[in-house]
Design a protein around this motif. Structure first.
Motif, PDB file in Angstrom:
ATOM      1  N   GLY A 287       0.812  -1.213   0.000  1.00 61.56           N
ATOM      2  CA  GLY A 287       0.000   0.000   0.000  1.00 61.56           C
ATOM      3  C   GLY A 287       0.843   1.260   0.000  1.00 61.56           C
ATOM      4  O   GLY A 287       0.507   2.238  -0.679  1.00 61.56           O
ATOM      5  N   VAL A 288       1.932   1.235   0.742  1.00 59.24           N
ATOM      6  CA  VAL A 288       2.815   2.398   0.789  1.00 59.24           C
ATOM      7  C   VAL A 288       3.413   2.686  -0.587  1.00 59.24           C
ATOM      8  O   VAL A 288       3.563   3.842  -0.990  1.00 59.24           O
ATOM      9  N   ILE A 289       3.729   1.631  -1.337  1.00 58.87           N
ATOM     10  CA  ILE A 289       4.362   1.808  -2.652  1.00 58.87           C
ATOM     11  C   ILE A 289       3.365   1.604  -3.789  1.00 58.87           C
ATOM     12  O   ILE A 289       3.760   1.409  -4.940  1.00 58.87           O
ATOM     13  N   SER A 290       2.074   1.672  -3.484  1.00 60.11           N
ATOM     14  CA  SER A 290       1.051   1.316  -4.483  1.00 60.11           C
ATOM     15  C   SER A 290       1.069   2.238  -5.701  1.00 60.11           C
ATOM     16  O   SER A 290       0.807   1.793  -6.821  1.00 60.11           O
ATOM     17  N   TYR A 291       1.346   3.525  -5.497  1.00 57.71           N
ATOM     18  CA  TYR A 291       1.391   4.444  -6.640  1.00 57.71           C
ATOM     19  C   TYR A 291       2.518   4.051  -7.587  1.00 57.71           C
ATOM     20  O   TYR A 291       2.339   4.017  -8.809  1.00 57.71           O
ATOM     21  N   SER A 292       3.667   3.725  -7.037  1.00 57.11           N
ATOM     22  CA  SER A 292       4.778   3.248  -7.873  1.00 57.11           C
ATOM     23  C   SER A 292       4.410   1.930  -8.553  1.00 57.11           C
ATOM     24  O   SER A 292       4.713   1.736  -9.736  1.00 57.11           O
ATOM     25  N   MET A 293       3.781   1.029  -7.826  1.00 55.36           N
ATOM     26  CA  MET A 293       3.373  -0.237  -8.435  1.00 55.36           C
ATOM     27  C   MET A 293       2.440   0.008  -9.614  1.00 55.36           C
ATOM     28  O   MET A 293       2.549  -0.636 -10.660  1.00 55.36           O
ATOM     29  N   TYR A 294       1.539   0.967  -9.445  1.00 49.64           N
ATOM     30  CA  TYR A 294       0.557   1.229 -10.489  1.00 49.64           C
ATOM     31  C   TYR A 294       1.214   1.765 -11.760  1.00 49.64           C
ATOM     32  O   TYR A 294       0.919   1.292 -12.867  1.00 49.64           O
ATOM     33  N   LEU A 295       2.097   2.744 -11.626  1.00 47.24           N
ATOM     34  CA  LEU A 295       2.709   3.325 -12.818  1.00 47.24           C
ATOM     35  C   LEU A 295       3.836   2.457 -13.382  1.00 47.24           C
ATOM     36  O   LEU A 295       4.101   2.483 -14.591  1.00 47.24           O
ATOM     37  N   ASN A 296       4.497   1.692 -12.548  1.00 55.21           N
ATOM     38  CA  ASN A 296       5.619   0.872 -13.019  1.00 55.21           C
ATOM     39  C   ASN A 296       5.183  -0.394 -13.747  1.00 55.21           C
ATOM     40  O   ASN A 296       5.885  -0.893 -14.629  1.00 55.21           O
ATOM     41  N   HIS A 297       4.024  -0.942 -13.375  1.00 55.55           N
ATOM     42  CA  HIS A 297       3.737  -2.307 -13.804  1.00 55.55           C
ATOM     43  C   HIS A 297       3.453  -2.481 -15.300  1.00 55.55           C
ATOM     44  O   HIS A 297       3.832  -3.520 -15.859  1.00 55.55           O
ATOM     45  N   PRO A 298       2.816  -1.523 -16.010  1.00 56.49           N
ATOM     46  CA  PRO A 298       2.521  -1.820 -17.412  1.00 56.49           C
ATOM     47  C   PRO A 298       3.771  -2.085 -18.256  1.00 56.49           C
ATOM     48  O   PRO A 298       3.807  -3.037 -19.054  1.00 56.49           O
ATOM     49  N   THR A 299       4.797  -1.259 -18.091  1.00 57.94           N
ATOM     50  CA  THR A 299       6.020  -1.462 -18.874  1.00 57.94           C
ATOM     51  C   THR A 299       6.739  -2.730 -18.435  1.00 57.94           C
ATOM     52  O   THR A 299       7.292  -3.462 -19.271  1.00 57.94           O
ATOM     53  N   LEU A 300       6.743  -3.003 -17.136  1.00 63.90           N
ATOM     54  CA  LEU A 300       7.369  -4.244 -16.668  1.00 63.90           C
ATOM     55  C   LEU A 300       6.661  -5.451 -17.271  1.00 63.90           C
ATOM     56  O   LEU A 300       7.317  -6.403 -17.729  1.00 63.90           O
ATOM     57  N   VAL A 301       5.346  -5.429 -17.298  1.00 66.39           N
ATOM     58  CA  VAL A 301       4.582  -6.533 -17.893  1.00 66.39           C
ATOM     59  C   VAL A 301       4.910  -6.674 -19.371  1.00 66.39           C
ATOM     60  O   VAL A 301       5.060  -7.787 -19.890  1.00 66.39           O
ATOM     61  N   LEU A 302       5.031  -5.545 -20.070  1.00 69.06           N
ATOM     62  CA  LEU A 302       5.404  -5.590 -21.487  1.00 69.06           C
ATOM     63  C   LEU A 302       6.757  -6.277 -21.666  1.00 69.06           C
ATOM     64  O   LEU A 302       6.912  -7.157 -22.527  1.00 69.06           O
ATOM     65  N   LEU A 303       7.730  -5.896 -20.847  1.00 69.45           N
ATOM     66  CA  LEU A 303       9.070  -6.466 -20.967  1.00 69.45           C
ATOM     67  C   LEU A 303       9.104  -7.939 -20.590  1.00 69.45           C
ATOM     68  O   LEU A 303       9.949  -8.697 -21.086  1.00 69.45           O
ATOM     69  N   LEU A 304       8.186  -8.346 -19.717  1.00 69.18           N
ATOM     70  CA  LEU A 304       8.147  -9.748 -19.293  1.00 69.18           C
ATOM     71  C   LEU A 304       7.380 -10.634 -20.262  1.00 69.18           C
ATOM     72  O   LEU A 304       7.311 -11.852 -20.053  1.00 69.18           O
ATOM     73  N   GLY A 305       6.833 -10.064 -21.319  1.00 67.91           N
ATOM     74  CA  GLY A 305       6.046 -10.843 -22.279  1.00 67.91           C
ATOM     75  C   GLY A 305       6.738 -12.108 -22.754  1.00 67.91           C
ATOM     76  O   GLY A 305       6.142 -13.207 -22.711  1.00 67.91           O
ATOM     77  N   PRO A 306       8.003 -12.033 -23.224  1.00 66.07           N
ATOM     78  CA  PRO A 306       8.696 -13.259 -23.660  1.00 66.07           C
ATOM     79  C   PRO A 306       8.865 -14.279 -22.533  1.00 66.07           C
ATOM     80  O   PRO A 306       8.840 -15.489 -22.783  1.00 66.07           O
ATOM     81  N   VAL A 307       9.039 -13.791 -21.315  1.00 67.94           N
ATOM     82  CA  VAL A 307       9.200 -14.701 -20.176  1.00 67.94           C
ATOM     83  C   VAL A 307       7.883 -15.429 -19.912  1.00 67.94           C
ATOM     84  O   VAL A 307       7.876 -16.641 -19.638  1.00 67.94           O
ATOM     85  N   TYR A 308       6.763 -14.708 -19.989  1.00 65.45           N
ATOM     86  CA  TYR A 308       5.460 -15.352 -19.820  1.00 65.45           C
ATOM     87  C   TYR A 308       5.271 -16.455 -20.870  1.00 65.45           C
ATOM     88  O   TYR A 308       4.783 -17.554 -20.560  1.00 65.45           O
TER      89      TYR A 308
END
Length: 389
Positions: free
Chosen positions: A305-326
């Protein structure tokens, strides 16, 4: 300092603000929920979801509604603390701006770079200005923002703008309910007017999906929750057993309500399924205030919860980069449930440390800078007054 319970003098203002564990936990759960939703949709092809998780996972976008409910609650809770300042609303505005802008501006810059090298796409100076000034919610076809998932920031910042007017006119639960009803009528009127404007069908569709007034009722549910909890928590101090029982009952009721919304079997008389989700999350907020169940309110969820704003803005690009790993995971793990859970676990394992870094080096310094700016204004005023006299 954190405290699961409210201070006993909760209704007396001004007061020092104590972090509320259940609010932090709900922010963390909301962030985790939206990550799963975007993992499924951003991946190309979309991630396979086991049958047992489909109903819940595919509604992860509703976690934004939970963010809006919590945001409104938090503003009502923290605003009395600012009455000790010389200019309460200036203090409020600077805190909100420096709380949101630094990380968002960092992602504007990173998105421009990412899109240039990954997608060979460019963003005009007008797009960059619209996002940087937080005006993009007014612009049809640009209301999503070019920073992924930033449409919520466009909505949130406009609520921050109107919040002083809401706060000054909302002093009890009945006025908060009136705010809810009025906001739904405002959106109904806006939706009606859209059909008579000289706009293209795509522009009208954009306004109907993203325009700020549509989301005002979700913030109103947060205001109602605040005033209910404000009265309930002092009562809880002398009725621990009853309070716990009521909290558990409300939590179970919210689960049944949420399943009803997911299955489309009922929206409780509300005109939009988003508002039905907001009602469910409103009940969850009140329930956890009365009984912070450790399964939901714990060390991990509070930290997220404390880092939720960072989690929200950081996650889309991280998910994009993890696509090949998925793709690799899904091709090497024969069990769909294991592949899905493993992909989620990997994403959280990378996202949480990354978000701790951006929180420490971007969010926290931004908040400190906002405080310094306000302190400078007060010092400047103190030095000018004697000279004027």
């Amino acid at each position: 300092m954190t405290n699961t319970a409210f201070p006993k003098d909760f209704e007396n203002v001004p007061r020092p603000v104590m972090r509320l564990d259940f609010l932090d936990a709900l922010r963390g759960l909301a962030a985790a929920y939206v990550v799963v939703f975007h993992m499924i949709l951003i991946s190309n092809p979309n991630l396979g979801v086991p049958a047992w998780a489909q109903l819940i996972a595919m509604n992860g976008g509703s976690s934004v509604t939970l963010f809006f409910v919590i945001s409104s609650f938090s503003l009502f809770y923290t605003m009395p603390m600012r009455t000790k300042d010389r200019w309460p609303w200036v203090s409020y505005a600077l805190h909100r701006l420096f709380r949101i802008a630094p990380l968002f501006y960092a992602w504007i810059a990173l998105t421009v770079i990412r899109d240039h090298y990954v997608f060979q796409a460019t963003h005009s100076w007008w797009e960059i200005f619209a996002s940087s000034s937080f005006l993009f919610n007014f612009l049809p076809l640009q209301q999503e923002g070019f920073v992924w998932a930033s449409w919520t920031i466009g909505v949130e910042m406009l609520f921050y703008l109107v919040f002083p007017f809401v706060y000054m006119r909302t002093k009890n639960v009945w006025q908060a309910i009136s705010f809810l009803l009025a906001s739904m009528l405002v959106w109904w009127a806006c939706d009606l007017v859209l059909a008579y404007l000289n706009l293209s069908p795509s522009e009208i569709a954009s306004y109907r999906q993203w325009f700020f007034p549509k989301y005002l009722p979700e913030f109103a549910f947060g205001a109602i929750a605040f005033f209910i909890v404000q009265k309930a928590l002092p009562w809880r101090e002398g009725h621990r057993v009853t309070s716990s029982s009521v909290g558990i009952m409300l939590l179970l009721a919210s689960a049944f309500m949420y399943l009803s919304v997911l299955k489309g079997t009922g929206y409780f008389g509300l005109p939009d399924p988003r508002y039905a989700n907001a009602l469910c999350y409103f009940v969850v907020v009140v329930a956890l205030a009365l009984q912070p169940v450790s399964l939901l309110v714990n060390r991990v969820t509070k930290k997220m919860g404390v880092i939720s704003y960072s989690m929200y803005l950081n996650h889309p690009t991280l998910v994009l980069l993890l696509g090949p790993v998925y793709k690799w995971i899904y091709s090497h793990v024969n069990n769909l449930s294991l592949a899905f859970v493993g992909s989620c676990a990997l994403t959280y394992a990378l996202l949480i440390p990354l978000s701790m870094v951006t929180y420490k080096f971007i969010e926290r310094p931004g908040v400190r800078l906002g405080k310094k700016c306000y302190a400078w204004l007060e010092r400047r005023h103190a030095s000018l007054v004697p000279a004027a006299q």
